[in-house]
Design an enzyme around this catalytic site. Structure first.
Site: not given
Length: 392
Positions: A146, A24, A22, A120, A20
């Site tokens: 993550g 993680d 991010g 999702c 993503s």
């Protein structure tokens, strides 16, 4: 029941990492690469530009659906290029629009409180994204993300059967546990799913990311489904229908601006003047009413849920005692679950077999549309969508 922790990817394994941008997911990819795995990065593209870009003048929180996606993808590309990782962007916009955005709007308009992240994960992140990877002809041993959770397998058959499916257990970092969001991911999908951060603390993740000089270590952590500034715009496809706000006795207290703007347990933004604190007790979609009540009236000790998922599809044949979470932020509460019997007319209202959950202690603001997730020994043993709450 005893469970076996499932092995993590090893050197030589081909691993697709859902990224993503991010910290993680980026650190997950790096750790697997350092382990000697062949890592392939994949990001799902959700943003279709259908909503106008809104500038609030202040920094907004990270959101899954929004114009910031392009920047996130560029960060993923830079990381993958710097580490020699194959990278793909999988277009899931149409599926996301139909299955998540439309669901989100429809649930609110029907007086229910949706949980788009749960849906999702089931249909997009562990569904359409993987379908897109396979469509590209990519073969992999594991799919990793993550998330803070564990994949385990029972030593004996689940609910007295001979099936020993992969199941989801809580992570070491209880404060970051994300199992609630994952309960609907099918058992067969979990066979190839692994969560490399399962045994790590969030603080350690940030420390390792900063030590490795990852760009993602400087990003804001929190993620919403959609930024608050987009909520009204998302619902602008249909005009809101104002109606009455009433109390439990039917007295009109004021006017609401459309039931999609309210949820059970809400206190702020009600726009009524009464001489005691009131909260949204329930929403009557049929009659277009928002019902308010004092805080103590929001308690109930039982609920009916439907649309259940069970490990490997195996249902319990007898009532079982479990711990139940009725929302992400709630603590697991002791309860008994049993099959709910009703006449044919009522049964037609439910999706699949309905189940009754009775709590040992009353629970506050049980919201239809949210999920009731069942845990036993720290492992998810099933879950369904709350249909209604009541007191027995």
């Amino acid at each position: 029941m005893k469970y076996e922790m499932q092995e993590m990817p090893k050197a030589g394994d081909t691993v697709v990492v859902g990224m993503s941008g991010g910290v993680d997911s980026t650190l997950t990819a790096l750790l697997l690469l350092q382990r000697g795995c062949k890592v392939i990065g994949a990001t799902m593209s959700l943003w279709d530009g259908s909503l106008p870009e809104i500038h609030t003048g202040t920094k907004t929180r990270e959101a899954c659906f929004g114009p910031g996606e392009e920047e996130n993808i560029e960060e993923c590309k830079r990381f993958c290029e710097a580490h020699g990782i194959e990278y793909h962007v999988i277009d899931v916009k149409e599926t996301y629009k139909n299955e998540i955005l439309e669901y989100f709007k429809n649930e609110y308009r029907n007086g229910r409180t949706p949980n788009p992240c749960i849906r999702c994960n089931m249909l997009i992140k562990f569904g359409a994204l993987l379908a897109g990877i396979e469509k590209l002809g990519i073969k992999y041993d594991y799919f990793c993300t993550g998330h803070y959770a564990k994949i385990v397998r029972p030593e004996t058959g689940v609910f007295g059967s001979d099936k020993r499916p992969c199941m989801i257990a809580g992570a070491e970092d209880v404060s970051k546990d994300q199992t609630y969001f994952l309960y609907r991911v099918p058992s067969e999908t979990l066979e190839k799913v692994r969560f490399p951060l399962a045994a790590m603390k969030k603080a350690d993740v940030f420390a390792l990311a900063k030590e490795a000089g990852l760009e993602a270590a400087n990003r804001e952590e929190s993620q919403d489904f959609i930024g608050e500034e987009y909520f009204d715009v998302l619902f602008a496809d249909k005009p809101s229908v104002p109606g009455d706000i009433i109390d439990l006795d039917g007295h009109v207290l004021g006017k609401h601006r459309g039931i999609e703007h309210y949820t059970v347990g809400q206190r702020r933004g009600l726009g009524v003047a009464v001489n005691y604190p009131v909260y949204v007790h329930s929403i009557d979609a049929k009659n277009n009413l928002v019902v308010l009540a004092p805080n103590e009236a929001l308690n109930s000790n039982a609920l009916i849920a439907d649309d259940f998922v069970w490990p490997a599809g195996v249902e319990p044949s007898e009532p079982i005692d479990v711990m139940v979470k009725i929302r992400l932020a709630s603590k697991p509460a002791a309860a008994r679950i049993e099959r709910y019997t009703c006449d044919a007319e009522e049964a037609a209202k439910y999706r699949g077999r309905p189940w009754k959950i009775t709590f040992a202690e009353p629970q506050r603001a049980v919201a239809p549309g949210q999920s009731a997730v069942l845990y036993k020994d720290g492992v998810i043993v099933g879950g369904g969508v709350i249909y209604k709450a009541f007191t027995v």
